[in-house]
Write an enzyme that holds these catalytic residues in place. Structure first.
Site, PDB file in Angstrom:
ATOM      1  N   CYS A   1       3.274  12.857  -4.815  1.00 21.45           N
ATOM      2  CA  CYS A   1       2.881  12.082  -3.639  1.00 21.45           C
ATOM      3  C   CYS A   1       4.130  11.864  -2.788  1.00 21.45           C
ATOM      4  CB  CYS A   1       2.194  10.765  -4.013  1.00 21.45           C
ATOM      5  SG  CYS A   1       3.245   9.495  -4.728  1.00 21.45           S
TER       6      CYS A   1
ATOM      7  N   ASN B   1       6.447   8.687  -4.806  1.00 24.14           N
ATOM      8  CA  ASN B   1       6.485   8.652  -6.273  1.00 24.14           C
ATOM      9  C   ASN B   1       6.573   7.226  -6.805  1.00 24.14           C
ATOM     10  OD1 ASN B   1       8.583   9.880  -8.970  1.00 24.14           O
ATOM     11  ND2 ASN B   1       6.375   9.948  -8.871  1.00 24.14           N
TER      12      ASN B   1
ATOM     13  N   ASP C   1      -5.061   6.366  -0.467  1.00 26.44           N
ATOM     14  CA  ASP C   1      -3.668   5.931  -0.472  1.00 26.44           C
ATOM     15  C   ASP C   1      -3.586   4.411  -0.445  1.00 26.44           C
ATOM     16  OD1 ASP C   1      -0.972   5.456  -0.159  1.00 26.44           O
ATOM     17  OD2 ASP C   1      -0.696   6.974   1.389  1.00 26.44           O
TER      18      ASP C   1
ATOM     19  N   CYS D   1       3.401   5.130  -6.246  1.00 22.95           N
ATOM     20  CA  CYS D   1       2.006   4.667  -6.350  1.00 22.95           C
ATOM     21  C   CYS D   1       1.117   5.738  -6.991  1.00 22.95           C
ATOM     22  CB  CYS D   1       1.433   4.311  -4.971  1.00 22.95           C
ATOM     23  SG  CYS D   1       2.174   2.883  -4.177  1.00 22.95           S
ATOM     24  N   ARG D   2       0.648   6.664  -6.166  1.00 23.86           N
ATOM     25  CA  ARG D   2      -0.384   7.594  -6.625  1.00 23.86           C
ATOM     26  C   ARG D   2       0.099   8.595  -7.665  1.00 23.86           C
ATOM     27  NH1 ARG D   2      -2.658   9.803  -1.087  1.00 23.86           N
ATOM     28  NH2 ARG D   2      -0.441   9.660  -0.621  1.00 23.86           N
ATOM     29  N   SER D   3       1.252   9.231  -7.453  1.00 26.32           N
ATOM     30  CA  SER D   3       1.666  10.244  -8.432  1.00 26.32           C
ATOM     31  C   SER D   3       2.035   9.636  -9.784  1.00 26.32           C
ATOM     32  CB  SER D   3       2.763  11.155  -7.883  1.00 26.32           C
ATOM     33  OG  SER D   3       3.936  10.450  -7.559  1.00 26.32           O
TER      34      SER D   3
END
Length: 169
Positions: free
Chosen positions: A24, A27, A139, A29-31
């Protein structure tokens, strides 16, 4: 992109271990959610020795920073710790090492393509390609809804495991 590229990348791997890198922007939150959700899923299936799972950023903005507190809290709600994880930027060496680089949205794919020389081996995919509704992962940096992101990432990881032949029975 599509699954044919993933099949080609997986068939060309050098070891029997499947190496997956979530991507993401920052690096934080999402990943990392992808990294730790998938690690938890493979651990619960007893197949963690068959996988190497990590995450990285396309940008340098958050390098060295820990996982964003609301993302940490969402993982913790599900009994998952991401302790010790800090943001890092994806490298060409990562592209060579990992079998699949799974981006959270199209912007991540575009930025990643510049870093990995336009994906000559077909390794770059959107995580949500592995679901019945391919789309971008929500997101939470903008929505503030970390549960929605959890739901998307968990669905994508389950679909990925199904694609890889490790689906639930």
């Amino acid at each position: 992109m599509g699954h044919n590229g993933a099949n080609r990348a997986l068939n060309g791997r050098k070891t029997s271990m499947i190496r997956i890198l979530f991507i993401c922007h920052g690096n934080i939150c999402r990943s990392p959610m992808g990294e730790f959700i998938l690690k938890d899923m493979v651990r619960k299936r007893g197949i963690e020795d068959e996988f190497e799972i990590a995450s990285a950023a396309t940008s340098t903005e958050e390098i060295g920073n820990p996982v964003y507190p609301p993302a940490r809290r969402e993982l913790a709600k599900h009994g998952i710790s991401c302790s010790g994880k800090t943001a890092r930027q994806v490298t060409w060496g990562d592209y060579v090492h990992y079998d699949l680089l799974l981006a959270m949205d199209n912007w991540n794919v575009r930025n990643l393509m510049r870093r990995v020389k336009n994906d000559p081996d077909g390794k770059v995919h959107l995580l949500m390609e592995y679901t019945d509704r391919p789309r971008e992962v929500a997101d939470p940096w903008y929505t503030g809804d970390f549960k929605e992101t959890w739901d998307d990432v968990a669905l994508g990881c389950e679909g990925l495991l199904e694609f890889l032949g490790y689906g639930t029975t």
